[in-house]
Structure formats: structure tokens, C-alpha cells
Design a protein around this motif. Structure first.
Motif, mmCIF file in Angstrom:
data_model
loop_
_atom_site.group_PDB
_atom_site.id
_atom_site.type_symbol
_atom_site.label_atom_id
_atom_site.label_comp_id
_atom_site.label_asym_id
_atom_site.label_seq_id
_atom_site.Cartn_x
_atom_site.Cartn_y
_atom_site.Cartn_z
ATOM 1 N N SER A 384 -22.345 -18.103 45.637
ATOM 2 C CA SER A 384 -22.034 -18.320 47.043
ATOM 3 C C SER A 384 -21.059 -17.261 47.531
ATOM 4 N N PHE A 385 -20.116 -16.885 46.667
ATOM 5 C CA PHE A 385 -19.156 -15.862 47.089
ATOM 6 C C PHE A 385 -19.820 -14.492 47.159
ATOM 7 N N VAL A 386 -20.791 -14.250 46.269
ATOM 8 C CA VAL A 386 -21.563 -13.014 46.389
ATOM 9 C C VAL A 386 -22.276 -13.016 47.737
ATOM 10 N N GLY A 387 -22.857 -14.160 48.097
ATOM 11 C CA GLY A 387 -23.544 -14.285 49.381
ATOM 12 C C GLY A 387 -22.599 -14.084 50.545
ATOM 13 N N ILE A 388 -21.443 -14.730 50.467
ATOM 14 C CA ILE A 388 -20.456 -14.579 51.534
ATOM 15 C C ILE A 388 -20.081 -13.108 51.683
ATOM 16 N N GLY A 389 -19.898 -12.434 50.527
ATOM 17 C CA GLY A 389 -19.567 -11.014 50.557
ATOM 18 C C GLY A 389 -20.685 -10.201 51.218
ATOM 19 N N ALA A 390 -21.931 -10.508 50.867
ATOM 20 C CA ALA A 390 -23.062 -9.758 51.405
ATOM 21 C C ALA A 390 -23.166 -9.968 52.917
ATOM 22 N N PHE A 391 -23.097 -11.214 53.352
ATOM 23 C CA PHE A 391 -23.277 -11.497 54.778
ATOM 24 C C PHE A 391 -22.099 -10.987 55.606
ATOM 25 N N GLY A 548 -21.097 -8.705 46.241
ATOM 26 C CA GLY A 548 -21.957 -8.963 47.401
ATOM 27 C C GLY A 548 -21.981 -7.776 48.345
ATOM 28 N N ASN A 549 -20.820 -7.191 48.547
ATOM 29 C CA ASN A 549 -20.713 -6.036 49.433
ATOM 30 C C ASN A 549 -21.580 -4.890 48.934
ATOM 31 N N LEU A 550 -21.508 -4.624 47.623
ATOM 32 C CA LEU A 550 -22.279 -3.529 47.045
ATOM 33 C C LEU A 550 -23.780 -3.819 47.114
ATOM 34 N N LEU A 551 -24.113 -5.079 46.872
ATOM 35 C CA LEU A 551 -25.521 -5.506 46.922
ATOM 36 C C LEU A 551 -26.100 -5.232 48.308
ATOM 37 N N MET A 552 -25.364 -5.667 49.341
ATOM 38 C CA MET A 552 -25.822 -5.504 50.714
ATOM 39 C C MET A 552 -25.921 -4.030 51.070
#
Lengths: 1036, 245
Positions: A384-391, A548-552
Motif C-alpha cells: 500500500s505504501f508503494v502504491g501511495i508512493g506511486a500515486f 513506488g516513486n521509482l516504479l511510477m
């Protein structure tokens, strides 16, 4: 909005309420029987539902299909108990919880593979008719659900109340060992409880799926409201669980209606409002039920029974046994980095992607290593935190912020959100926390990622990643280029791993391990437990958010379906497979999982099996290699030794023996060399001020004065450590300071009682005034007064249940008195938490020894230097000079205390496995390391025999005589108290009935009646007096 | 009745008992004393099945009971009141007694036994509906003894009856234990209050470092304090790895 609307909403919630009740009852049943929160409860509801669907489509009559479905639930329950719960009990509670997580992942993956991922509509069980009901309607299926759950609930209560099986189950839940002694087979009752729980979950699942839909990803989460209900009821209580189900049902029904309420209304106007409300309810309940510092934590800290090096119980090698020297480590690290950079230049395109994935897995696994492996806080919400980071990255990029800048911004934002979740964790621990994070993940998925402002329409958000610079000029970085991005990822992950390694070796890392080992002990050493937990959550959130940031940034698109709670379970699997507390393990497991992904993607026959295999891997690692990949080398070595010594006969074994002897000899020689080299560390510190001779010789006056530094916490050790330095200078010897400390060291049998100046002429160290402590209506302590004056050893005695421990806790800050004040060195500390009192100079030991089981003796003592080390988190993270200086002086201080107390022989040993008497000594040493001029001892003689008690008394006399530390002890052992204490307080039924010098107290008739019992004519009243009264007098 | 022969028990690699042999005869009251860590509690736990021996045998009324789990040992008539009482603290006094009688399912027997133990401990009658955890320390220990008696054991094993109790209550409990023994139940007890233990028992064993160092008539041992001191005092200590230089 009308009342009828509310009522209709509530009525609609009743069927759900019934399902939640069945879930909650099953969860409570299993919890009571095995102290395990069955996170697999949802899949125990899902699998039987699929069984019913499958059997019906094959034409089996409904009753038979139902029967088979319920039976499959019971069997699944029994299987989980047998394969995971029973075998992981030996390791830890956390391992059991992770075991149920593995089952969850396994069944979900299996169902997705076998039954497909598309939602199915199970056949109706009851006639598909509807009864009209105030503008809406209720179906026969819903009625059936309600009816069944009422009948099952009543049946369950009857079973527990009236049957022998129920009695056995209640007994085994209450006290497993005792139940066994009574003749109950506790393993069988646990098994039965899991079967019943599985069957209840099956019934709930089958009935619920018949009125909704069934799919492998969302349906298992339907059991989460059941967890909330069970939590509301306090987990152990079945009526409580029913009440919880009602509350949860009402909350679910009301959530949509809340959209009309002013201020908070718009939070509830979208999809997932019920999940949002339930999360809020769950968190409030946990915050209310939790304790400031769990008193239940006051247990033997796992010292007694922990045998295996397992998950969350991994023993750290003492520093001197690490094989690689610092120089070699740096070299190896550099080589690794060079290799990591150079291989890419000739590698095929897809492998670069795989490597990048491996690094991102590592990053998230690292967040769990810190949070779970080091601090003991389970999180099932990392995805969820990865998601939050991505979004969040998407939001920021759309607002005009380019990539490298989004990284810290998103990192810190995720850290903040994680710390908010951590606020809940301040109140709960272990199993509760796992559920809290799972509920959070569920809410995030259904509610937060459905908000268009964050996650775009339909939970999908895309951005255009901007390059840095212009093409064909230098520097130009195109972040969408895979190779460029690999390097970015490599840099970030390497930095994160280095930072984590620095933290681990620092004050921060030790504080984290201390919090995991024993919260009360950590607080008693001045560690702000809450702050360090929040810090761990923030650091973990930062790492996941950055991932998440890097993923996005590289994918330029993110969808909420990537961040399902299932993904969190996979990250946990990666961390566990790596070895939950190992940084290198996280990297190794990240690579393994990424390679597996690549393999399963490439080989079409294996497509779709990845989830199953990764869950299986988690299960296998848990059961067979609890220390994970990081634990493999020693295991392989052991295996190798077994093969060698097993295969080759005596001669081979002899050669082996000689080889290892030689190795030991070589190591000893090396250590000797190192010890000689280490001699230089003792050079007198030029920064320390010259010490006045008069100040140093208080021993002549009978007892030393505590030197108070102008700043920092008071330090009782300062005089002796400085005296050591002065003697060194004075005598102008070549001898190291080490030796000069050792000359001052404790010699058993030399300590005597000192002649103190008149009590009232000495400064007040501790003054507890008019302390009253009430629990509910009960007054445990009633306006009690107690004072410790400088240089004194004070005893607090009293019959059982007199309130001694309660008063003790009020003084140390573990409970807050209803009225009264506690003053330390003349300052009011009544409102200060435990750790601040510790920092002000209050040390303590515990009745049940609270050492940190994973740390060595030296490391345990190092935790005691916490308040003396002023270096901060940032300096630890970057291993700055300040951090290194702090570490050096901490180690020096600990080495000196070890020398003073003669603990050299055990200094590098892990505390698990040391004899009980030594553990007591180590705990006293740890309290001394803090430098506290006032130390409290909670029943120091319990568990020691007479001879050991005498030794401890002697040491305590020395501590007072040499260090001038004032002591307060609670003690049952009258012999010890009268021999040791200058002044004694007697508590009876919460009231202080007498105080005075030891001899007066023994003659006081009031005390004799209350404590020693007026039965002298019948039995020797006091514990056996090995020393006659005259001998005691001679000691004075 | 109880015969222990050459018993070895280990915690992992660490031996706790080495070649211990003991006997408890019909209706006897036997004390097991020794310094902390001598292996007293280990011995009791091995008898009741909480631990498995690595060697040796335990026979009760001619049947081997070593290595059996606790729930099978009690069926032979050996009841164990462990250190720290181990009550079902959230259950009522009556439910505690009911579980104590688990091996005797007959309701009629149960009523008779309840009446009998209530005669020993009248206070429990008043408290029968109360949760065991809410009793005072002394009452809890009484319930512990009462619960152990509910299975009509031939041998009652008691570990540290006096633990954490005021001396007054300890004396009272010992009196009751003597009464129960007088009615034919054999008693094997571990006790830190050596003199009190010897005063109430027929025979005694002194354990030191996991071995039987002394055995004999309790009265005789009481009159030879120097012998006891040798095994309970400083000389019997485990060599301390710290503090000495």
C-alpha cells in the motif's frame, strides 16, 4: 435525511452482521485455543465456497455439496494447525502469524489458478424470493444467513457451557500446561478448535458468497470485518465477539448514510466508505484497548525457552567473531558495485529489467527488515505504501515537479503517512498490529485508491516522465531508458542498504532491537519507545514510498490492482525468505524472486504459477529454514561437517578435529594480537577536565558524592572512572587505564556496610509523597510515603498483595498514581514517562529478568549507554564522526563496567543460555552503565538460593560503597533485607504501616503481626535463617 | 509405589539430572530439597510427564510411566501441582475443580470429592463461583491443592507450596497437606523452606548438581544441619563464571 433511511440501511446490514458474527466467533475460537490470529480465516471461507460451486456444477445435490464444503473448511483448519501452527509454536508468535499469511497466499494463488480470477455467482441455497421490507426487501438467502448464524452461535455457547469438550477447550485456552496435567490432551483440543473455526468460516463463506459473488482476490478480505469485531470484543471473549459483530454491522450499514453529515460527509461519499469507517472504528478500539507500555510485556523476555535461531530470534554474532575486517568489507563492497555496474553494459535488455525489479523488491524488503526484523512490528501494508508512493508521484509530476525532486518529496510524504499508521502501533503490538495493517491495506485498496484526485479514474494513473538535460549533450539522463534507470535504482538501493547497515550498528539500531526485545526494559534505560517505533514506521514508509516513486517514474503508469494486500504478503515473503533481520538477505531474496518472476514469465508452461511458488517458498522457508537465506551459510557448514564426520570414519574425524583445533588456536592468537592492539584505546581523553583531588576522595567520608555534570544526565560512574584516570596520571605507569580500572574493580567479600551521616542530613534522592493508586474501584496503594536519601539502601517489604509492585511501578512511571507526587533529586517527575525518568537518573532491574535475548552481554550493556550518547539519527544514518565518537565512548564505558564487575568471561556471549545468577548480575550492570545515581531493584533475590543471594547482597553493598548509588529494593527475602538495608518501609494492604531502621522494624509488633505472622509458637515464621542474628549485627 | 531408577534428564545439551534414583512408598510423605538449580523441579516435571528423560525409568505401581505425556500420567494416579500453581485463572473455582476431576467423569464422584476438598478448604465453598484469578495468593494455592486432589491421586506431587506466600499461610497449608497424607495419599514435595519440609515429611532426598547427594529419614537429616548446609550452602554452588578472579 429521514430516520427511515437510517433504519433501512441498518436492516440491510443485518445479514452482513450475521456473517461477521460467524467470522468473529471462528477467529476468537482459534485465538483462544492457540493464541494465533488466523489471518487465513478469509481463505478458509473462500475455498469451501468454491468447493460448493464446483460440486453443484458437477450435479451433486445441494445438501451434499454443502456438507462437503463445510467439511473442507474443517479439514483446511486442521491442516493449517498441523502443518504450520503446531510446528511454528516453538519459534515465535510472529512466525505463527506469518505462517497463516503463507496459507493465505497459497490458497489465494491456488484458487486463482484453479477456479479463475473472474468473479462467479454461486448457486442459491435458499429460494430466490424476496420479502418486501420498508421500501426495500430481504431475500430468503439473507434470512437463511441470519437464521443459521443465530442457531450456530447458540449451539457453540451450549457446547462450551455444558459439554466436557467445551470444558476441556476452555481449560486448554486458559492454561495449556495445567490442562495437560489435569488429563486433557491440549494438542487435541487445539486441533478441534481449528476444525470448528474452519467449519464456522466455511459456513459463513458459503452463505455469504451465495448472496454476493465469489472471487479469489477480494472475497478473502470479507473476513476482515470479522477481525474488527473480534478485536472490539477483546479477542478472548465470544459474547464480546458477537457484540463486536453488531457494532461492525451497524458501522457498515451507516457508512453510506454518513455522506449527509456536515464536515466529515464528503469523506464518506465515495466507494469504500464502509471500509473507511471500519478502519477508523478498528483503530479507535485498538487505541482504547492498548496500554501505554504493555504490562504483559513484563515476562522472562524469552530467556528461558528460546532455543532455535529462528525468525525474529536470530542471534547476532558478537563483533569480534565477524570474519571480515573493515578493510576487506569495503573492498568487497566496491567490487560488488563495480560488478553491478559493469555487467549491464553487455547484458541482454530483458535482464536489465529483471535486475531493476530485483532491486525494487530489495528496497521494499529492506523496509520490512527494519520494521519487522529489527523492531518487531509486523506490517502487511507495505505494498500500500508503494502504491501511495506511486500515486503521489503522479500527483506531483502533474503539478510540475520533475523526477529527481519527486523522490525525496514522495519519500517523506510516505514516511509521514506510515508514521500516522504507526500511531496505532504505539498502542498495539504483535498480532493486533498485523491485523491493523491488513485493515489499513484493505481500506487503502478499496477507498484511498478509488479517489480520483490521487489514483486517477478507475484506479489508474499515468504520467510523462521528463528527462534531465537535453539529448546528445552531457549530462543527459533519460529515466525511461531501462539501463539509465537501472543505475538510478542501483544507486538508490545501495544508498538505502548502506544507510540501513549504518543504522544497525548505531545507537538507533540498538534502541530498535531493545524495543523489540523488551519495551519496559528499553524504556527503563531511557529509550523513548514510542518515538523509536514511529521512527521505524517512518523509515519503512520512506523506503516503500521511494520504491513506488521509482516504479511510477520508469513505468509512467500505475494501477491500483498492483498494490493489492496480496502484494504486501509477497513482500513479506521476500523479507522472510531472505532472513527477516538481514540486509544482505533482503538483496539475495529480492534477486531470487525477481529471477523466479522472469522464469515464470518466459516459460509458458509455468505461467501463472509464480504466486503459488512464492507462497510455497515462504512456507518452506518458515518451516525448514527459519533463519532464511541469511542463515544458510552456517547451516550448510553444519551439514558439511555432518557429512564429513559421518562418512569418513575415526581417522577422518580426527583430522577434522585437529584442523579445527588449529583454527581455534589461530583465532586465539589473532584475538590476543587484537587485544594488545586495542590497548591504545585507553589513552586518557584530553577533553575531560582535570579532577579535583578532594572531589575524588569522598570514600574517606564513608561514601562518595555523586558528581553532577552541568549538562546531560547525572552520572554515578563518573567518580570511579575519573579516579581511574587520575591514578594513571599520578603513578606515571605504562599500565593501561584498563588495569587501573581493574584495580578499582569489585572484589567479592570486601564490601561492608558504611556509616552514613544522620539520615535527615543527607539530600533526598527520591521522595514519593501520598501516593494513591486505584484500579477501577480497588485501592491498591493508599496515600503511601516513601523516601530514599543519598547513599542509602532502602527496602520495601510487605505481605503478598500489599501493593509493593504497584507502588514500585508508580515510582518508576509504569503506572500513573491517582494522586500524590514523585520527586527525583528534588524535581517533580510525577508526570514524566518512564524513559524521561530514566534519563533523569533512575535505573531499575526487573523481577523477571528483562534482558534483550537477541543481544550479547556487551550489546545489552551498550543499550544502557543510550542516554549518555547524544548523537542523533542523521549522524547514525550517515555514520558521521559524531556517531563514531559516540559509539567509541559508549564501548569504552561498557568495557570499563565489564571490568569493574568482572564480567569479562561472558562479555561476548549471547545472554540466552547464561546461568540465572549471571543474568541478574548483567541486568544490574546494565542499570549501572546508564550512570543512574538511583537504582531500583524488583525482587533481586527471587530465583536465587541463599548463597547466590549473599553474593548479590555483597555486590550491592559494593555498588553503594564505591559508586555512592542509592538503592531501593522490593524483596521477599527478609534475611537479605535486614542484612542489606539501612532503612525499611513496610506496606500492608496498600498502607505504609511502619518505617525505620532494620533492627527496629524486626521488633515492631505491628510489622510482626502483619508480615511475619503471629504464629511463632507453631512454626518458624520467617524463611530459614542460616545466619544467626548476631552474625548480621557483626556486618554493620 | 513410585520407583525412579538411574534417571537422566537434559535441557538440550545441558544435563539437569544425572542418574537419579528415588522411591516413594505407599502413604509416605517425601521431601526433595536442594539448592536452586539442583534439579528438584526438573525431577518433578519428569515424573508428571512435562519432560522426557534421556535415560532411566520411572515406574508407578509396577507400570512404566516415563516418557508419557502429562495427560496420560495423571490417569495412573499421579497428580502434580506445579510451581506457580498454574490455575485456570479466568475460570471459576468450580470449573477449576471440574477440570481437576477430568479423569473421573462420574458426576456423583465429583460431588462427593468437591464436598471432601471443601471440608479441607472451607473458604473455597464461599468462593466457588468466583474466577480463580481473583482469589488471594493463599486461596489460590489452596485451590491448587484442592484441584490436584480432585483426581483422587495415589501420589500428590507439590512443587514449592510456599512460593510467594506469607509464612502464616504456608504453615496452614502444610498442616492440611499433613492431614491429606494422613488419609492415605502419598506426597512428594519440593520445598525451599528446608526445615519446614523436613519437619512434615517421613523421608527426604537432597539433590545437588542433578544428583542425589543424601537420602534418609527426615528427622535424622534435621538433626544434622552441617550435612544439609554442605549441600544447600556455598559449597554446593555451581562454579560462578563471574565475580571471581
Amino acid at each position: 435525511m429521514s430516520i427511515t433511511f437510517f433504519l433501512t440501511q441498518l436492516a440491510l446490514a443485518v445479514p452482513l452482521m450475521a456473517a461477521y458474527a460467524l467470522f468473529a466467533l471462528g477467529i476468537v475460537l482459534i485465538y483462544r485455543a492457540s493464541r494465533v490470529l488466523n489471518l487465513a480465516h478469509g481463505v478458509m471461507a473462500m475455498l469451501p465456497s468454491y468447493v460448493v460451486v464446483e460440486l453443484r456444477t458437477r450435479g451433486l445435490p445441494m445438501p451434499l455439496a454443502l456438507l462437503a464444503g463445510v467439511a473442507s473448511g474443517a479439514l483446511l483448519g486442521a491442516a493449517v494447525e498441523m502443518v504450520f501452527v503446531r510446528r511454528l509454536r516453538r519459534i515465535s508468535e510472529t512466525a505463527q502469524t506469518v505462517g497463516t499469511v503463507a496459507v493465505f497466499g497459497l490458497v489465494v494463488a491456488f484458487s486463482a489458478r484453479v477456479f479463475g480470477t473472474q468473479p462467479v455467482r454461486p448457486p442459491a441455497i435458499f429460494p430466490e424470493k424476496t420479502i418486501a421490507f420498508s421500501g426495500s426487501g430481504i431475500t430468503y438467502g439473507q434470512l437463511g444467513l441470519i437464521g443459521t448464524s443465530v442457531v450456530l452461535t447458540l449451539g457453540l455457547f451450549a457446547l462450551f457451557k455444558f459439554t466436557r469438550l467445551g470444558l476441556a477447550m476452555r481449560g486448554a485456552a486458559s492454561n495449556r500446561t495445567a490442562a495437560g496435567l489435569m488429563g486433557v490432551n491440549p494438542d487435541r483440543t487445539t486441533q478441534v478448535a481449528w476444525m470448528l473455526g474452519g467449519a464456522l468460516a466455511a459456513v459463513a463463506g458459503i452463505l455469504l458468497s451465495a448472496v454476493t459473488t465469489l472471487d479469489p482476490y477480494n472475497f478473502p478480505l470479507q473476513a476482515l470485518p470479522g477481525f474488527v469485531a473480534a478485536l472490539i470484543g477483546g479477542l478472548g471473549s465470544m459474547p464480546g465477539a458477537l457484540l463486536g459483530a453488531v457494532v461492525v454491522g451497524i458501522a457498515t450499514g451507516l457508512a453510506p448514510a454518513l455522506s449527509g453529515v456536515p464536515v466529515i460527509g464528503h469523506f464518506f461519499s465515495s466507494v469504500g466508505s464502509a471500509q473507511l469507517l471500519l478502519t477508523v472504528v478498528a483503530f479507535i478500539v485498538m487505541a482504547m484497548r492498548g496500554e501505554r507500555l504493555a504490562a504483559s510485556d513484563v515476562r522472562a523476555a524469552g530467556l528461558a525457552g528460546s532455543v532455535s535461531a529462528g525468525i525474529l530470534r536470530v542471534r547476532r554474532r558478537p563483533a569480534d567473531q565477524r570474519q571480515l575486517t573493515r578493510g576487506l568489507r569495503v573492498l568487497a563492497g566496491l567490487l560488488l558495485v563495480v560488478a553491478a555496474v559493469s555487467w549491464v553494459l553487455g547484458a541482454p535488455f530483458s535482464w536489465v529489467g529483471t535486475a531493476t525489479t530485483a532491486l525494487s523488491y530489495t528496497l521494499v524488503a529492506l523496509s520490512l527488515v527494519i520494521l519487522t526484523g529489527w523492531v518487531g512490528q509486523i506490517s502487511l501494508a507495505q505494498a500500500s505504501f508503494v502504491g501511495i508512493g506511486a500515486f503521489l508521484t503522479g500527483v506531483l509530476v502533474r503539478a510540475g515537479l520533475p523526477f529527481p525532486l519527486t523522490l525525496p518529496a514522495v519519500g517523506f510524504a510516505s514516511a509521514a503517512i506510515a508514521a500516522l499508521l504507526g500511531l496505532v502501533a504505539l498502542r498495539v503490538r504483535g498480532l493486533y498490529l498485523a491485523v491493523a495493517t491488513l485493515i489499513f491495506a484493505w481500506m487503502t485498496q478499496i477507498y484511498l485508491f478509488a479517489q480520483p484526485w490521487l489514483a486517477g479514474i478507475g484506479g489508474s494513473s499515468s504520467i510523462q516522465t521528463k528527462a534531465l538535460g537535453t539529448p546528445d549533450t552531457f549530462p543527459y539522463l533519460d529515466f525511461t531508458n531501462r539501463t539509465t534507470f537501472y543505475f538510478v535504482m542501483l544507486a538508490v538501493t545501495t544508498a538505502a542498504m548502506l544507510g540501513a547497515a549504518n543504522l544497525r550498528r548505531s545507537k538507533t539500531g540498538r534502541a530498535w532491537f531493545a524495543v523489540k526485545g523488551s519495551e519496559v526494559a528499553a524504556a527503563s534505560l531511557g529509550i523513548p519507545v514510542m518515538a523509536y517505533k514511529l521512527l521505524a514506521f517512518a523509515v519503512a514508509g520512506f523506503l516503500a514510498g521511494v520504491a513506488g516513486n521509482l516504479l511510477m517514474t520508469t513505468n509512467q503508469v500505475a494501477s491500483s490492482s498492483q498494490f493489492l494486500p496480496q502484494a504486501s504478503l509477497m513482500f513479506l515473503a521476500i523479507a522472510v525468505v531472505g532472513g527477516l533481520d538481514s540486509i544482505g538477505g533482503a538483496l539475495a531474496a529480492g534477486i531470487v524472486f525477481s529471477l523466479l518472476g522472469q522464469l515464470f514469465y518466459k516459460v509458458s508452461a509455468l505461467a501463472g504459477l509464480l504466486e503459488i511458488v512464492s507462497s510455497l517458498l515462504l512456507a518452506v522457508v518458515l518451516l525448514a529454514f527459519p533463519a532464511g537465506i541469511a542463515g544458510l551459510p552456517p547451516r550448510l557448514a553444519a551439514l558439511g561437517r555432518r557429512i564429513v564426520t559421518g562418512r569418513i570414519a575415526d581417522r577422518g574425524a580426527a583430522i577434522w578435529q585437529e584442523l579445527s583445533d588449529r583454527r581455534v588456536r589461530r583465532r586465539l592468537a589473532r584475538e590476543e594480537l587484537a587485544a594488545a592492539a586495542a590497548g591504545t584505546w585507553a589513552a586518557p581523553d584530553s577533553t575531560s577536565p582535570p579532577v579535583d583531588e578532594a572531589e575524588l576522595q569522598p570514600a574517606a567520608a564513608g561514601w562518595p558524592v555523586v558528581v553532577r555534570r552541568p549538562s546531560g544526565p547525572p552520572d554515578a560512574l563518573a567518580p570511579i572512572l575519573e579516579r581511574a584516570e587520575v591514578e594513571l596520571v599520578e603513578e606515571q605507569v605504562e599500565a593501561r587505564e584498563r588495569e587501573s580500572v581493574s584495580r578499582l574493580a569489585y572484589v567479592p567479600g570486601t564490601a561492608t556496610k558504611v556509616d552514613l551521616p544522620e539520615r535527615w542530613n543527607r539530600a533526598s534522592i527520591l521522595h514519593a509523597q501520598d501516593i494513591t493508586v486505584q484500579f477501577g474501584g480497588l485501592t491498591a496503594v493508599d496515600t503511601a510515603n516513601l523516601e530514599v536519601r543519598e547513599g542509602e539502601i532502602v527496602g520495601l517489604i510487605g505481605p503478598n498483595g500489599a501493593g509493593k509492585t504497584t507502588l514500585f511501578n508508580a515510582i518508576s512511571g509504569l503506572n500513573s498514581p491517582t494522586s500524590g507526587t514523585v520527586a527525583l533529586f528534588g524535581a517533580d517527575v510525577t508526570r514524566l514517562p518512564v524513559h524521561q525518568r530514566a534519563a533523569a537518573g533512575m535505573g531499575r532491574t526487573f523481577q523477571l529478568i528483562q534482558l534483550f535475548p537477541e543481544l550479547s552481554v556487551t550489546d545489552n550493556l551498550l543499550v544502557g549507554t543510550h542516554v549518555r550518547n547524544s548523537s542523533g539519527f542523521a549522524s547514525h544514518l550517515f555514520a558521521t564522526g559524531r556517531a563514531i565518537d559516540g559509539e567509541r565512548s559508549a564501548r569504552q564505558r561498557v568495557a570499563q563496567v565489564i571490568e569493574l564487575l568482572g564480567l569479562q568471561d561472558v562479555a561476548d556471549q549471547p545472554v540466552t543460555g547464561l546461568p540465572f545468577g549471571v543474568l541478574r548480575l548483567v541486568e544490574v550492570a546494565r542499570a549501572l552503565v546508564t550512570g543512574a545515581p538511583y537504582v531500583m531493584l524488583d525482587e533481586p533475590a527471587s530465583g536465587l538460593d541463599n548463597a547466590e543471594t549473599d553474593k548479590l547482597s555483597d555486590l550491592l553493598l559494593w555498588v553503594r560503597q564505591t559508586l555512592g548509588i542509592s538503592l531501593l529494593l522490593i524483596e521477599h527475602d527478609v534475611r537479605m533485607v535486614t542484612a542489606l538495608c539501612d532503612y525499611i518501609y513496610v506496606l500492608d494492604r496498600g498502607k505504609m504501616i511502619a518505617n525505620g531502621e532494620a533492627a527496629d522494624i524486626r521488633r515492631d509488633p505491628v510489622v510482626t503481626a502483619a508480615y511475619f505472622g503471629a504464629v511463632e509458637d507453631e512454626e518458624p515464621a520467617a524463611p530459614p535463617q542460616r545466619l544467626p542474628e548476631a552474625d548480621l549485627a557483626g556486618v554493620h | 509405589m513410585l520407583e525412579i531408577q538411574d534417571l537422566d534428564v537434559c535441557y538440550g545439551p545441558v544435563p539437569a539430572l544425572r542418574g537419579v534414583s528415588m522411591v516413594v512408598g505407599d502413604g509416605e510423605m517425601v521431601a526433595l530439597v536442594g539448592a536452586n538449580g539442583a534439579g528438584k523441579t526438573t525431577a518433578l516435571r519428569t515424573i508428571s510427564g512435562m519432560l522426557s528423560p534421556t535415560a532411566g525409568s520411572i515406574t508407578f505401581d509396577g507400570e512404566r510411566i516415563d516418557g508419557l505425556p502429562p495427560y496420560k500420567v495423571i490417569a495412573h494416579g499421579v497428580a502434580h501441582l506445579p510451581e506457580g500453581r498454574a490455575l485456570f485463572s479466568d475460570m471459576s473455582v468450580m470449573d477449576n475443580l471440574r477440570l481437576g476431576a477430568w479423569t473421573q467423569p462420574s458426576e456423583k464422584d465429583f460431588r462427593r470429592r468437591v464436598a471432601e476438598v471443601m471440608d479441607h478448604f472451607p473458604i473455597l465453598r464461599e468462593r466457588s463461583k468466583q474466577a480463580a484469578g481473583t482469589l488471594s495468593g493463599g486461596e489460590q494455592q489452596m485451590l491448587g491443592v484442592a484441584r490436584a486432589l480432585m483426581s483422587e491421586p495415589k501420589l500428590l506431587i507439590v512443587d514449592e507450596l510456599s512460593l510467594g506466600l506469607a509464612p502464616k499461610i504456608v504453615a496452614q497449608l502444610f498442616q492440611i497437606l499433613t492431614t491429606i497424607n494422613g488419609q492415605g495419599t502419598a506426597v512428594l514435595m519440593v520445598e525451599q523452606f528446608v526445615h519446614m519440609a523436613l519437619q512434615h515429611s517421613n523421608r527426604a532426598y537432597v539433590l545437588a548438581k542433578g544428583e542425589v547427594a543424601l537420602e534418609g529419614d527426615a528427622k535424622e537429616l534435621r538433626d544434622r544441619p552441617e550435612l544439609l548446609a554442605a549441600y544447600l550452602g556455598d559449597d554446593a554452588e555451581e562454579p560462578e563464571p563471574v565475580g571471581a578472579r
